[in-house]
Design a protein around this motif. Sequence first.
Motif, mmCIF file in Angstrom:
data_model
loop_
_atom_site.group_PDB
_atom_site.id
_atom_site.type_symbol
_atom_site.label_atom_id
_atom_site.label_comp_id
_atom_site.label_asym_id
_atom_site.label_seq_id
_atom_site.Cartn_x
_atom_site.Cartn_y
_atom_site.Cartn_z
ATOM 1 N N UNK A 4 0.864 -1.180 0.000
ATOM 2 C CA UNK A 4 0.000 0.000 0.000
ATOM 3 C C UNK A 4 0.901 1.231 0.000
ATOM 4 N N UNK A 5 0.567 2.173 -0.848
ATOM 5 C CA UNK A 5 1.413 3.365 -1.015
ATOM 6 C C UNK A 5 0.638 4.612 -0.582
ATOM 7 N N UNK A 6 1.307 5.501 0.143
ATOM 8 C CA UNK A 6 0.746 6.830 0.452
ATOM 9 C C UNK A 6 1.081 7.730 -0.729
ATOM 10 N N UNK A 7 0.115 8.175 -1.501
ATOM 11 C CA UNK A 7 0.439 8.978 -2.688
ATOM 12 C C UNK A 7 1.062 10.332 -2.327
ATOM 13 N N UNK A 8 1.933 10.772 -3.200
ATOM 14 C CA UNK A 8 2.435 12.151 -3.143
ATOM 15 C C UNK A 8 2.005 12.768 -4.471
ATOM 16 N N UNK A 9 1.241 13.841 -4.392
ATOM 17 C CA UNK A 9 0.613 14.364 -5.606
ATOM 18 C C UNK A 9 1.428 15.508 -6.198
ATOM 19 N N UNK A 10 1.781 15.340 -7.446
ATOM 20 C CA UNK A 10 2.486 16.384 -8.177
ATOM 21 C C UNK A 10 1.491 17.161 -9.029
ATOM 22 N N UNK A 11 1.604 18.465 -9.002
ATOM 23 C CA UNK A 11 0.727 19.314 -9.820
ATOM 24 C C UNK A 11 1.616 20.149 -10.718
ATOM 25 N N UNK A 12 1.377 20.079 -12.025
ATOM 26 C CA UNK A 12 2.126 20.936 -12.944
ATOM 27 C C UNK A 12 1.156 21.998 -13.445
ATOM 28 N N UNK A 13 1.441 23.228 -13.074
ATOM 29 C CA UNK A 13 0.553 24.336 -13.428
ATOM 30 C C UNK A 13 0.999 24.972 -14.739
ATOM 31 N N UNK A 14 0.094 25.066 -15.671
ATOM 32 C CA UNK A 14 0.427 25.670 -16.962
ATOM 33 C C UNK A 14 0.182 27.173 -16.961
ATOM 34 N N UNK A 15 -0.055 27.716 -18.151
ATOM 35 C CA UNK A 15 -0.243 29.162 -18.313
ATOM 36 C C UNK A 15 -1.348 29.650 -17.370
ATOM 37 N N UNK A 16 -1.042 30.653 -16.575
ATOM 38 C CA UNK A 16 -2.025 31.230 -15.652
ATOM 39 C C UNK A 16 -2.031 30.594 -14.283
ATOM 40 N N UNK A 17 -1.306 29.511 -14.111
ATOM 41 C CA UNK A 17 -1.299 28.809 -12.813
ATOM 42 C C UNK A 17 0.134 28.736 -12.277
ATOM 43 N N UNK A 18 0.467 29.702 -11.465
ATOM 44 C CA UNK A 18 1.860 29.823 -11.014
ATOM 45 C C UNK A 18 2.007 29.568 -9.519
ATOM 46 N N UNK A 19 0.902 29.211 -8.851
ATOM 47 C CA UNK A 19 0.925 28.965 -7.404
ATOM 48 C C UNK A 19 -0.302 28.122 -7.071
ATOM 49 N N UNK A 20 -0.283 27.513 -5.917
ATOM 50 C CA UNK A 20 -1.445 26.746 -5.476
ATOM 51 C C UNK A 20 -1.839 27.285 -4.102
ATOM 52 N N UNK A 21 -3.100 27.701 -3.992
ATOM 53 C CA UNK A 21 -3.538 28.259 -2.702
ATOM 54 C C UNK A 21 -3.952 27.141 -1.763
ATOM 55 N N UNK A 22 -3.920 27.467 -0.459
ATOM 56 C CA UNK A 22 -4.468 26.546 0.537
ATOM 57 C C UNK A 22 -3.513 25.462 0.981
ATOM 58 N N UNK A 23 -2.248 25.517 0.508
ATOM 59 C CA UNK A 23 -1.277 24.517 0.965
ATOM 60 C C UNK A 23 -0.790 24.884 2.366
ATOM 61 N N UNK A 24 -0.727 23.894 3.252
ATOM 62 C CA UNK A 24 -0.129 24.125 4.577
ATOM 63 C C UNK A 24 1.358 23.800 4.501
ATOM 64 N N UNK A 25 2.121 24.366 5.419
ATOM 65 C CA UNK A 25 3.583 24.147 5.503
ATOM 66 C C UNK A 25 4.249 24.397 4.145
ATOM 67 N N UNK A 26 3.843 25.470 3.480
ATOM 68 C CA UNK A 26 4.365 25.786 2.144
ATOM 69 C C UNK A 26 5.852 26.080 2.184
ATOM 70 N N UNK A 27 6.574 25.517 1.245
ATOM 71 C CA UNK A 27 7.995 25.841 1.134
ATOM 72 C C UNK A 27 8.455 25.675 -0.319
ATOM 73 N N UNK A 28 8.975 26.754 -0.916
ATOM 74 C CA UNK A 28 9.560 26.659 -2.259
ATOM 75 C C UNK A 28 10.988 26.160 -2.083
ATOM 76 N N UNK A 29 11.348 25.087 -2.769
ATOM 77 C CA UNK A 29 12.708 24.543 -2.627
ATOM 78 C C UNK A 29 13.277 24.182 -3.996
ATOM 79 N N UNK A 30 14.575 24.476 -4.200
ATOM 80 C CA UNK A 30 15.246 24.087 -5.433
ATOM 81 C C UNK A 30 15.518 22.578 -5.371
ATOM 82 N N UNK A 31 15.236 21.887 -6.440
ATOM 83 C CA UNK A 31 15.559 20.456 -6.515
ATOM 84 C C UNK A 31 16.547 20.272 -7.663
ATOM 85 N N UNK A 32 17.758 19.795 -7.341
ATOM 86 C CA UNK A 32 18.780 19.587 -8.375
ATOM 87 C C UNK A 32 18.531 18.253 -9.066
ATOM 88 N N UNK A 33 18.794 18.190 -10.381
ATOM 89 C CA UNK A 33 18.628 16.932 -11.111
ATOM 90 C C UNK A 33 19.836 16.715 -12.029
#
Length: 295
Positions: A4-33
Motif C-alpha cells: 500500500x502506497x501513500x500517494x504524493x501528488x504532483x501538480x504541474x501548473x500551466x499558463x495562468x497557474x503559477x501557485x497553489x492556494x491553501x497549501x499548509x507548511x508551504x515551502x519553495x525549494x530548489x531540486x537539483x537533477x
Amino acid sequence: MSEIVEPVIGLIGGSGLYDIEGLEDRQWRRVATPWGEPSDELLFGRLAGISCVFLPRHGRGHPTPPSALNFRANIDALKRSGVTDIISLSAVGSLQENLPPGHFVIVDQFIDRTFAREKSFFGPGCVAHVSLAHPTCPRLSDAIEASGRELGLEMTRGGTYLAMEGPQFSTKAESLLYRQWGCHVIGMTNMPEAKLAREAEICYASVAMVTDFDCWHPDHDHVTVDQVVKVLFSNADKAKSLVKALIPRVGVARGPCPAGCDRALDHALITAPDSRDPEMLRKLDAVAGRILKAA
Ligand SMILES: CSC[C@H]1O[C@H](OP(=O)(O)O)[C@H](O)[C@@H]1O
Ligand SMILES: Nc1ncnc2[nH]cnc12
C-alpha cells in the motif's frame, strides 16, 4: 508488488497557474537533477494532510517558452521528490465545436508533433522502450472526473491532445488537418511531458482547459494571447477548486496502479546489464532506480 502506497501528488501548473492556494507548511525549494534545472523551484506542502508538490511549468512569471522547457528535469525533480501521481493543468485551444472556451477535457490520447525537445531519459548506454498505448492513468482520470462532476464543471472525459512545437499558433491548414485527424484540443506542452512521466513510472493525467477555438472556426477570431489570458483567469479559478476537491480523493493510501503506470519499466529495458553505461545509470538513479537496483 502489492504494498500500500501513500500517494504524493504532483501538480504541474500551466499558463495562468503559477501557485497553489491553501497549501499548509508551504515551502519553495530548489531540486537539483542530473538533467539540468527544472522550470522553477518546487512548492512543497500539504493539502488535507496529503503531501503535494507543485511546479509552475513555465516558471513563476512565465519566463520559459514551451520549446525551452527542460521536461526531463521537471519530471525527474518530481520523481526525486517522491511524487507518485502527476496532474497536469494546461491551457489549450479547442478543435471541436462542442468544446467551447471554459470547457475542461480530461485528455486520454496524444498526437505528438513536437520536434525540438529531448523526449526520453534513456539513450546510448541504457536503451528502454515503454508502452504509450494508453498514455494517461485511468485511476487518476477517474478521480478528476468524479471531482469535476461534484463541482458541476463543464467537463468531457476523453479527448486527443495535439502537441505542437510552437511558440507560434497553428496555421489554418494545420488546424483543419488536426480536426480531420479527430483531435479535440491543441497545446504546446503535454508532450514529451506525458512520455517522460511514463518512463519515470509516475501516473499522469491531464486537464486541458479550453481558452479559444484556435483558428479553424469560421465564427470566431483567430487565437491571440490577449484572448487566451482573458479566459485563463476564470479557468484558473475553476482549476484551483478542482485541485482542492481532487487531492483528498487521490490522496488515500492505495495499492499499485491497476493500469501498471508505476511498473512501466518492468519489461522495457533492452540493454544487457554488462553493456550499460555507468554514467547513464547514475543519471537514471531517480527515474529508473526501482528497476536498476533490482537488477
Ligand atoms: C498562453 S497560450 C500558449 C501556451 O499555453 C499553453 O501552455 P500550458 O500547457 O503550460 O498551459 C500552451 O501549450 C502554450 O504553451
Ligand atoms: N490555440 C492554441 N494553440 C496552441 N496552444 C494553445 N494554448 C492555448 N490555446 C492554444
